[in-house]
Design an enzyme around this catalytic site. Structure first.
Site, PDB file in Angstrom:
ATOM      1  CE  LYS A 101      99.774  74.985  58.831  1.00  0.00           C
ATOM      2  NZ  LYS A 101      99.276  75.881  57.731  1.00  0.00           N
ATOM      3  CG  ASP A 119      93.972  77.009  55.491  1.00  0.00           C
ATOM      4  OD1 ASP A 119      94.198  77.066  56.611  1.00  0.00           O
ATOM      5  OD2 ASP A 119      94.692  77.346  54.643  1.00  0.00           O
ATOM      6  CD  GLN A 122     101.429  77.228  54.730  1.00  0.00           C
ATOM      7  OE1 GLN A 122     100.761  76.405  55.228  1.00  0.00           O
ATOM      8  NE2 GLN A 122     101.614  78.223  55.544  1.00  0.00           N
TER       9      GLN A 122
END
Ligand code: GUN
Length: 281
Positions: A52, A119, A96
């Site tokens: 990412k 997200d 994460q």
């Protein structure tokens, strides 16, 4: 004839559009920034964050990594999130997952400012998604929809079966398909007659988390199959939730693993970050 959907090249195209948009934003003094919070030493999470970050570098998103030990307390993780919420250089915050056991994941996701929730997992953004209101949407589900769109197959009126009901993938993907007027079935570990449900699907989303679980002969001939799974086999090879060899003989369109959903998830994260930077600069 089966078409293998090339998620890698679709994601490349999206990344190049995003890079152009970012150079225009920078000309106006807007520098999109994204911070990753990585807790512990989970090898898969380390690789995901590395990929990412590399994608951010490629398109010109400033990116920062906050590494915390696996033993971190909820209090300290919350303090980190709150500091980032206040930092004007940071337009996006990505914690994460998975987080270690002592941490309440839902509490952490709810602590992220909804405006920086790239997200799309904050309860406010999930609620907006359910109600079809504008807001940041989860990345993998957006990638799944873009992959289906790339086939030219229209979703309206089709039977879509989502196997898996996770907050990150299954549930939001089902909502997005519903918004496109599919007739949506969500299957999970307690579903009876799973094979029948799958056999009726014109569009099948495999997000179970079990390697090569869905067999080709379960799949309707001519279906669009999107495989969200990613697993490393003992021989080092990567596979998805579908048995690709047999599934690709039944599907009209199917995503490979790797090279299908994975790169699209990252492309949508970049898109969300640019969106957050534009809305909040
Ligand atoms: N872990 C696996 N997939 C994801 C994702 O899309 N977002 C976050 N934050 N963690 C993940």
């Amino acid at each position: 004839m089966t078409t293998i959907i090339d998620g890698k090249s679709l994601a490349e195209k999206i990344r190049s559009q995003i890079a152009q948009e970012i150079s225009q934003l920078k000309a106006k003094g807007v520098y999109p920034g994204l911070t990753f919070i990585l807790v512990g030493e989970n090898p898969a999470s380390q690789i995901y964050v590395k990929n990412k970050k590399a994608a951010c570098d490629e398109v010109g998103i400033e990116n920062f990594l906050e590494k915390l030990p696996a033993t971190v307390s909820e209090k300290n993780l919350l303090a980190k999130i709150e500091a980032l919420n206040k930092n004007p250089k940071v337009h996006g915050i990505l914690v994460q997952l998975p987080l270690p056991k002592q941490i309440d994941t839902k509490k952490m996701l709810a602590a992220i400012s909804p405006k920086k929730d790239v997200d799309g997992l904050h309860p406010e953004n999930m609620g907006k998604l359910a109600l079809k209101l504008p807001g940041l949407k989860p990345c993998t589900p957006q990638g799944v929809i873009a992959l289906i769109e790339s086939t030219g197959v229209s979703v309206a009126g089709k039977n879509a079966c989502v196997v898996g009901r996770s907050d990150i993938v299954g549930l939001p993907t089902a909502l997005l398909l519903l918004h496109q007027n599919a007739t949506v079935t969500i299957c999970h570990s307690r579903t009876k007659d799973l094979k029948e449900k799958i056999a009726a699907a014109d569009i099948l989303i495999a997000a179970i988390g079990k390697e090569k679980f869905i067999q080709g002969d379960w799949i309707k001939k001519g279906a669009v199959v999107i495989d969200v799974g990613i697993h490393r086999l003992a021989n080092g090879k990567i596979c998805g939730d579908c048995d690709f060899e047999t599934a690709s003989q039944r599907a009209a369109f199917i995503t490979p693993v790797p090279g299908g959903v994975g790169p699209m998830t990252i492309a949508m994260l970049l898109k969300n970050t640019v969106h957050a930077a534009k809305e909040n600069s």
